[in-house]
Each structure stands twice: as C-alpha cells, then as structure tokens.
Scaffold this motif. Structure first.
Motif, PDB file in Angstrom:
ATOM      1  N   GLY A  83       0.810  -1.207   0.000  1.00 32.20           N
ATOM      2  CA  GLY A  83       0.000   0.000   0.000  1.00 32.20           C
ATOM      3  C   GLY A  83       0.849   1.266   0.000  1.00 32.20           C
ATOM      4  O   GLY A  83       0.400   2.314  -0.462  1.00 32.20           O
ATOM      5  N   ALA A 254      -7.290  -5.815  -0.581  1.00 39.40           N
ATOM      6  CA  ALA A 254      -8.032  -5.053   0.431  1.00 39.40           C
ATOM      7  C   ALA A 254      -7.087  -4.446   1.458  1.00 39.40           C
ATOM      8  O   ALA A 254      -7.243  -3.292   1.853  1.00 39.40           O
ATOM      9  CB  ALA A 254      -9.061  -5.943   1.125  1.00 39.40           C
ATOM     10  N   VAL A 257      -4.877  -1.555  -0.329  1.00 36.46           N
ATOM     11  CA  VAL A 257      -5.667  -0.357  -0.591  1.00 36.46           C
ATOM     12  C   VAL A 257      -6.142   0.258   0.725  1.00 36.46           C
ATOM     13  O   VAL A 257      -6.158   1.477   0.882  1.00 36.46           O
ATOM     14  CB  VAL A 257      -6.851  -0.714  -1.514  1.00 36.46           C
ATOM     15  CG1 VAL A 257      -7.751   0.470  -1.696  1.00 36.46           C
ATOM     16  CG2 VAL A 257      -6.335  -1.200  -2.842  1.00 36.46           C
ATOM     17  N   GLY A 258      -6.505  -0.614   1.682  1.00 36.83           N
ATOM     18  CA  GLY A 258      -6.911  -0.124   2.992  1.00 36.83           C
ATOM     19  C   GLY A 258      -5.789   0.656   3.659  1.00 36.83           C
ATOM     20  O   GLY A 258      -5.998   1.730   4.199  1.00 36.83           O
ATOM     21  N   PHE A 485      -9.989  -2.014   7.689  1.00 33.10           N
ATOM     22  CA  PHE A 485      -9.361  -2.016   6.367  1.00 33.10           C
ATOM     23  C   PHE A 485     -10.399  -2.013   5.253  1.00 33.10           C
ATOM     24  O   PHE A 485     -10.253  -1.327   4.251  1.00 33.10           O
ATOM     25  CB  PHE A 485      -8.419  -3.205   6.222  1.00 33.10           C
ATOM     26  CG  PHE A 485      -7.129  -2.977   6.905  1.00 33.10           C
ATOM     27  CD1 PHE A 485      -6.098  -2.330   6.246  1.00 33.10           C
ATOM     28  CD2 PHE A 485      -6.936  -3.357   8.210  1.00 33.10           C
ATOM     29  CE1 PHE A 485      -4.904  -2.075   6.882  1.00 33.10           C
ATOM     30  CE2 PHE A 485      -5.747  -3.113   8.855  1.00 33.10           C
ATOM     31  CZ  PHE A 485      -4.726  -2.478   8.194  1.00 33.10           C
ATOM     32  N   ALA A 489     -10.689   0.841   2.435  1.00 34.77           N
ATOM     33  CA  ALA A 489     -10.555   0.461   1.030  1.00 34.77           C
ATOM     34  C   ALA A 489     -11.798   0.846   0.245  1.00 34.77           C
ATOM     35  O   ALA A 489     -11.712   1.327  -0.884  1.00 34.77           O
ATOM     36  CB  ALA A 489     -10.298  -1.043   0.910  1.00 34.77           C
ATOM     37  N   PHE A 493     -10.283   5.401  -0.223  1.00 34.20           N
ATOM     38  CA  PHE A 493      -9.317   5.252  -1.304  1.00 34.20           C
ATOM     39  C   PHE A 493      -9.890   5.662  -2.664  1.00 34.20           C
ATOM     40  O   PHE A 493      -9.323   6.513  -3.340  1.00 34.20           O
ATOM     41  CB  PHE A 493      -8.754   3.828  -1.318  1.00 34.20           C
ATOM     42  CG  PHE A 493      -7.668   3.628  -2.310  1.00 34.20           C
ATOM     43  CD1 PHE A 493      -6.387   4.092  -2.057  1.00 34.20           C
ATOM     44  CD2 PHE A 493      -7.926   3.007  -3.527  1.00 34.20           C
ATOM     45  CE1 PHE A 493      -5.382   3.936  -2.988  1.00 34.20           C
ATOM     46  CE2 PHE A 493      -6.922   2.847  -4.458  1.00 34.20           C
ATOM     47  CZ  PHE A 493      -5.646   3.307  -4.192  1.00 34.20           C
ATOM     48  N   GLY A 551     -13.384  -5.937   1.106  1.00 33.85           N
ATOM     49  CA  GLY A 551     -13.149  -4.511   0.862  1.00 33.85           C
ATOM     50  C   GLY A 551     -12.760  -4.248  -0.586  1.00 33.85           C
ATOM     51  O   GLY A 551     -13.084  -3.203  -1.154  1.00 33.85           O
ATOM     52  N   THR A 552     -12.058  -5.206  -1.200  1.00 32.53           N
ATOM     53  CA  THR A 552     -11.661  -5.072  -2.599  1.00 32.53           C
ATOM     54  C   THR A 552     -12.904  -4.957  -3.477  1.00 32.53           C
ATOM     55  O   THR A 552     -12.992  -4.120  -4.373  1.00 32.53           O
ATOM     56  CB  THR A 552     -10.862  -6.316  -3.027  1.00 32.53           C
ATOM     57  OG1 THR A 552      -9.825  -6.507  -2.090  1.00 32.53           O
ATOM     58  CG2 THR A 552     -10.288  -6.144  -4.410  1.00 32.53           C
ATOM     59  N   MET A 555     -14.558  -1.686  -2.962  1.00 31.64           N
ATOM     60  CA  MET A 555     -13.865  -0.625  -3.695  1.00 31.64           C
ATOM     61  C   MET A 555     -14.335  -0.596  -5.148  1.00 31.64           C
ATOM     62  O   MET A 555     -14.600   0.471  -5.707  1.00 31.64           O
ATOM     63  CB  MET A 555     -12.365  -0.878  -3.622  1.00 31.64           C
ATOM     64  CG  MET A 555     -11.553   0.079  -4.439  1.00 31.64           C
ATOM     65  SD  MET A 555      -9.810  -0.361  -4.430  1.00 31.64           S
ATOM     66  CE  MET A 555      -9.791  -1.775  -5.517  1.00 31.64           C
TER      67      MET A 555
END
Lengths: 587, 88
Positions: A83, A254, A257-258, A485, A489, A493, A551-552, A555
């Motif tokens: 990240g 995740a 990016v988190g 996180f 994310a 982000f 979370g991915t 996003m």
C-alpha cells in the motif's frame, strides 16, 4: 536479574524518554497540534510513520500468525507494505500540495460538500476507534504478562502516558515520541531475531538465515526441513498454504488499498514541508517498515521449527520450564487424549474454544503428568496441543533460551509499538472532532486558541473511551480489524483517487460511490463476522472471497457506482476543477 | 499560453511513469507472489522456493526500490518542466 526486574528497568527508561520528549515538544497552535507546523524533516517523518503504522498487531501478533499460516501469511506481508507504493505514487504528493490538515478536509473541499465531509469524518472515526481499542488491549496484555500488573492498571498506565504526550504535544509531540518508539521497537524486534537465526542456521541475518541450511549437520535447507516436518504431522506444506488463490489475491488487495486509505497514515504526509519531501518520506517510511516486515517471516519460520522440534512427539515431562509458565496463562495447553504422556501435535483444533483452567480454590488442578488441567471439551482429532498464536513473539526468546534482558526488551518493544499507533489514531480522532466537525461545521469563526482547546479535550475524551474498550474489549475486536481495512478500502481510497485523477468527478458520484461501497462492505462483514459467524465458511462466501478480502469488492462497487452516477449530474464548479489542476503540480 | 501546454506535458509524463511503475508493482506482487507462485515454486534460490520468496521477501524489496525510482524520476521531471519547489 530476572525478566521482571529487567522489564521494569527497560519500560521505566523508555517511558521517561517519551515523557521528556513530550515536555520538550509542546504544541502552541492548531497548526503545530494537527500537522507539527508542516515542518518535519522527511527522514524523521518516515521513521514516525513507520512507528505510527506498526502496531501491537505487527509487533506481537504478525510473526505468530504467519508462523501458523505459512505461505498464506503473505497476505499480511504484502498487504501491509504494498500500500505504501500506492501512497507514494497516487496520494501523498498530491494531498501534501493540497496542504490542509485532514482527510475529511480534502473530501469536503474537493467534493464541495459538507455531506461528503461528514461521511468522511464518520469513516475516519469508525476506523480509528476500531483500531485504537486493540492497541490499548495490547498495552494491557504486555503489562499483565511481564509486570504482573492487572490488565486494568496496565491500561490505565498506558492511557496516562499517551494522554500526556498526545494531549500536550499534539502531532509535534507524537512525531518525536514516535521516532524514539521506532528505535525501541525495531531494536527489540531484531535482537532476538539475530540470536535465533544464528542458533538455527549460523547466519546472523534473519532474511538470509531462513533460506539457509540448518546447523544440525544434515545439510538440509531450513524451509525444506519445515515442509517435511509439516508433511509428516499431516499439515499442508509450510511454503504452500491452504487458502484459495482468489482469496489470497482479494485479501492482499483489500489490505494494500486499505493501508493507503487509512487516515492516520495519510495525515503523516501533511507534516512535511514540500511535495518532494512527501514523496521521499514514503520511501523512508517503507524502508523502516520493511526491516520489520522482512524479518517477521523469518521469525515465523524459526519459531515454527523450534516449536515443532521441541514439543511434537516428546514426553510432557521433558518440556522446558517455559512450557509450564505459558500453560498457567492458558495460552499454551496440552490435553492428553490418548493418555500416553506424549505431546501429539497434528492439524485441527485440540479443544473447543479457548482453554479454561480448572482450579481447586486458588490452586491449579494438575493431571497425571503434572500438566495444567483444562475443562474444555476435547475434539475428535489427534491433536493434543493448543497454542495461542500471540505468544510466538513473546515466547520466542525463552524458547530459544536467550538471556532475560532480551525478553524484557521484547516487552518494551511491544509497548512502544502499541503506544505509538494509539497516539497517531487519537490525533486523528481529536482532529476530526475539533477541526472537521466543530470548526468546519458548527462554529466557523472559532479562534485558533479555542480550536486548540477543543482538540485537546477531544483527545482526552478519546483516550478515556479507548481505555474503556481496552479494559472491557467488545468480543468482536479481532473481527473488526477487517472492518477498519474494508472501510478504508471501500470508502476513502476510491474517493481520493478519483478526486485527484479525475477532474470531472462530481459530488453526487463520489458520495453515491462512498455510501454504496461502505454499506456493501459493512453488510458483508457484519453478516459473516458478527450476525452469523457459523456461516463464515468458504462455501458460503461470494466468489470464495472471505470477509477480510471483501473490501476489494467494495472498492470496485464504489468506483462503478461513482462513475455511473457521475454522468447524470453536472460537472464540478470551475474553481474546484482549478483546485484539482493545482494539486497536480508541485509548484 | 505556453505554460498551459507544458503542464499538460508534465501530467502526461507523470501518468506514463505511474503506469509503468504500477505495472511492475502488480507483476511482482500479484503476479510472482500469488498467481504464478505455484509455478515459480518449481525453481529454487538457495533454500527458498522462488514463488514463496517473492511473496514473503522479494516483493517488499521491490516496493522500496519502486518508490525511490519514482522519487528520482519525479524530481528530474519537476526540474525539466520548471515546477520544482524553491529550496526553502
């Protein structure tokens, strides 16, 4: 001298140091309090960022986790370092040029909307509180294990220290204490690693050691030996892991990016004087972080090998003294299922739940081999050993037979890691309240002095709340890290990236995206982690993605929703587009 | 205005650097460390299976190097397009 005396000495010295620095670097204005006047040297900032980032989890738990996950531990190693590349290339320089105090500042100004600012403040608060409760718990644990202080008093002492330098010094005090804390924690992490690497492989550098041959004369590579031990005991090969490839992929995204979206990390890059400094500062931060993160997988391998070799298929009676010390803390326990007096270690949980020691009055009940008896129901498999992953780093010096001061050093390092992260988070909380809420929303004409007073009050309240959660941890603390996180994310982000790289992104798009990403991610995590934990198995996950990796997906949903909603509404006002243009160039 | 055109050039070049560096970032971490790791594990470097090494060591070293390359490239670019900050 024993470990406890050494711990008192080392913890005492380091705490005196932190307090001294706090007095020296008192903050006098909001600019000093929020961003240390934007005058921090990039190298100093890099070191402070590393301490800010590396929490009790990185220091105490990560190597232990990896040691039980093997290859799958990669998600943490890559996820919590990669990240920084995104931060350096996509965020830090532009946010520095923007030149305000907080992340909600950017979201609010860029999307010319107080609603967007409020959504950002709420996210920042949830993320930070989630995180800080875990830190205070870490402080309490170290105190109770090493100083035999009650967890309650351990947390109170930790709170008092953080209170002192965070409330007095703000970002300025925190920055310089974090530098000291980084030095303490990295020294404490590396010393046992050097020793153990030397013992096991003859190479003092752990990063090289765990790829070398073992010193027992067999000429075998350490990792091959560990793979072989794993296969013999029925575990998956250490270097291959058990998670599915898509899950590893999604969790890593995740976490990366988190990381890049965590407000307490981003805000550190507001503290350096120039855009150029923000870029290089991320580089320095990652070097300092990488020292620990490349050592952790080596420690994981050493600890795993040492553990298996010491306990597996060995009679209980021949266990070294540390075994019984940890037994009494209910973190390492043995149930003699086949009553042969030998510790059989195999895959699967040995018992149901966490060990519950049986006591007769104040005395611990002992079994036929003098082992500590626990009341848990045993499982049907062959495994007889319960090991709490968190003890691997703490117990490592003892397992390797290192001197007492090394174990004490690890305790001081764990405290440094927990305190530095807690302080950074408390600052985000206090800034969100005094700056983003009070100044920007309720009382625009507030004086600098009054704002500073609110910032201090907010920090003080946040310390107390964090302390409360440290003493009475909600049962879901471990689970909610995924939330922190996932939220970062799925909300911050994409909104920040679109804000910088897509001039025409308007407030409707950004807001819809943030809310969609947020709700989806929260719902998925709460469904599997809190509402129906019994359903949390790969067969029920969407596309085989665990709540840690969702979370991915959040996003992606954020991006898709933002881009589609955007096209139904007018472009952002001219002055906002000019501002975006402005942050793209250092001058 | 000529300055306007210069800034566009600066931004374009910046995006070019970003796409190259981020491609390397992706290839090393997600490519070598995850997607190709089972195949790379057929090769060894010292005691490390290669896929495992990329996942737990190599990718992190590459991350550090990438940031410093970026810093170098951007400092040069800032100077070339005259947008570098004055030394304070």
């Amino acid at each position: 001298m024993d470990v406890q005396v050494w711990t008192y000495i080392l913890v005492g010295i380091t705490f005196a140091l932190y307090i001294g620095i706090a007095i020296w670097s008192r903050a006098g204005s909001t600019s000093e309090f929020y961003v240390a006047e934007g005058a921090v040297n990039p190298l100093t900032n890099g070191m402070a960022t590393a301490a800010d980032w590396m929490s009790a989890a990185s220091f105490l738990s990560m190597a232990g986790l990896i040691s039980f996950m093997g290859y799958d531990g990669t998600v943490y190693l890559m996820g919590w370092t990669g990240g920084y590349v995104l931060l350096a290339l996509l965020l830090a320089p532009y946010l520095r040029k923007f030149g305000k105090f907080t992340v909600p500042d950017f979201i609010g100004d860029r999307y010319y909307s107080n609603t967007a600012r409020t959504v950002a403040v709420i996210c920042a608060l949830i993320v930070s509180f989630t995180y800080v409760a875990g830190q205070m718990r870490g402080v309490g644990l170290v105190f109770s294990k090493f100083l035999e202080v009650d967890i309650f008093w351990g947390v109170i002492i930790g709170m008092a220290i953080v209170f002192f330098y965070a409330v007095l010094g703000g970002m300025k005090g925190i920055t310089y204490t974090q530098v000291a804390q980084y030095c303490v924690l990295i020294f404490a992490f590396m010393v046992p690693a050097f020793f153990i690497s030397m013992q096991l492989t003859g190479s003092p550098i752990p990063q090289i050691g765990f790829g070398s041959t073992v010193t027992d004369g067999s000429g075998m590579y350490l990792l091959d030996k560990l793979d072989q031990l794993h296969t013999e005991l029925g575990f998956a090969e250490y270097t291959s892991g058990t998670k599915s490839m898509q899950d590893v992929f999604f969790i890593t995204v995740a976490l990366m990016v988190g990381t890049a979206g965590l407000p307490h990390v981003i805000v550190r890059f507001f503290t350096v004087p120039k855009v150029k400094d923000a870029r290089i500062s991320v580089g320095y931060a990652l070097i300092f972080i990488a020292i620990l993160y490349t050592t952790a997988p080596a420690i994981a391998v050493f600890a795993r090998t040492n553990l298996i070799e010491t306990v597996s298929e060995q009679p209980y009676e021949e266990m070294p003294p540390w075994f019984s010390t940890w037994e009494e803390t209910a973190l390492l326990n043995w149930v003699d299922k086949n009553e042969d007096g030998i510790i059989n270690y195999a895959p699967g949980a040995a018992i149901v739940g966490a060990p519950d020691i049986i006591r007769d009055g104040l005395d611990i009940r002992r079994g036929a081999n003098n082992q500590v008896m626990i009341s848990n129901e045993v499982t049907a498999n062959n495994n007889e050993l319960y090991v709490d992953r968190d003890i691997m780093v703490l117990a490592n010096p003892e397992i390797a037979g290192l001197p007492a001061w090394v174990a004490a050093l690890v305790a001081a390092g764990g405290l440094a890691a927990a305190l530095s992260t807690a302080a950074g988070l408390l600052l985000v909380i206090s800034t969100s309240v005094s700056h983003d809420l009070i100044k920007k929303q309720f009382n625009k004409d507030i004086t600098d002095k009054a704002e500073l007073r609110y910032a201090r009050i907010a920090a003080a309240v946040a310390v107390v709340v964090a302390g409360y959660f440290g003493i009475n941890p909600p049962g879901f603390v471990a689970q909610v890290v995924a939330i922190a996180f996932g939220l970062a994310a799925a909300s911050f982000f994409p909104a920040i990236i679109l804000g910088i790289f897509y001039k025409k992104m308007n407030k409707q798009g950004a807001l819809a995206g943030m809310i969609a990403g947020l709700i989806f991610t929260l719902a998925y995590i709460i469904y599997f982690k809190i509402a129906f934990p019994e359903l949390n198995i790969p067969e029920n996950w969407w596309f085989g993605i665990s709540p840690e990796g969702i979370g991915t997906f959040g996003m992606l949903i954020n991006l898709i929703v933002a881009l589609s909603v955007k096209s139904f509404y007018p472009d952002p006002p001219e002055d906002v587009q000019e501002m975006v243009e402005g942050i793209r160039y250092p001058r | 205005m000529t300055q306007e055109k210069d800034l566009k050039g600066y931004w374009k070049k910046n995006l070019q650097y970003l796409s190259v560096l981020l491609s390397i970032w992706f290839t090393v971490s997600y490519g070598f460390g995850i997607l190709l790791a089972p195949w790379l594990n057929n090769f060894k470097m010292g005691g490390f299976k290669l896929g495992f090494w990329f996942a737990q060591q190599g990718s992190i070293y590459v991350f550090v190097v990438l940031i410093f390359i970026y810093v170098y490239l951007m400092n040069r670019l800032d100077k070339k397009f005259g947008v570098n900050e004055e030394d304070v």
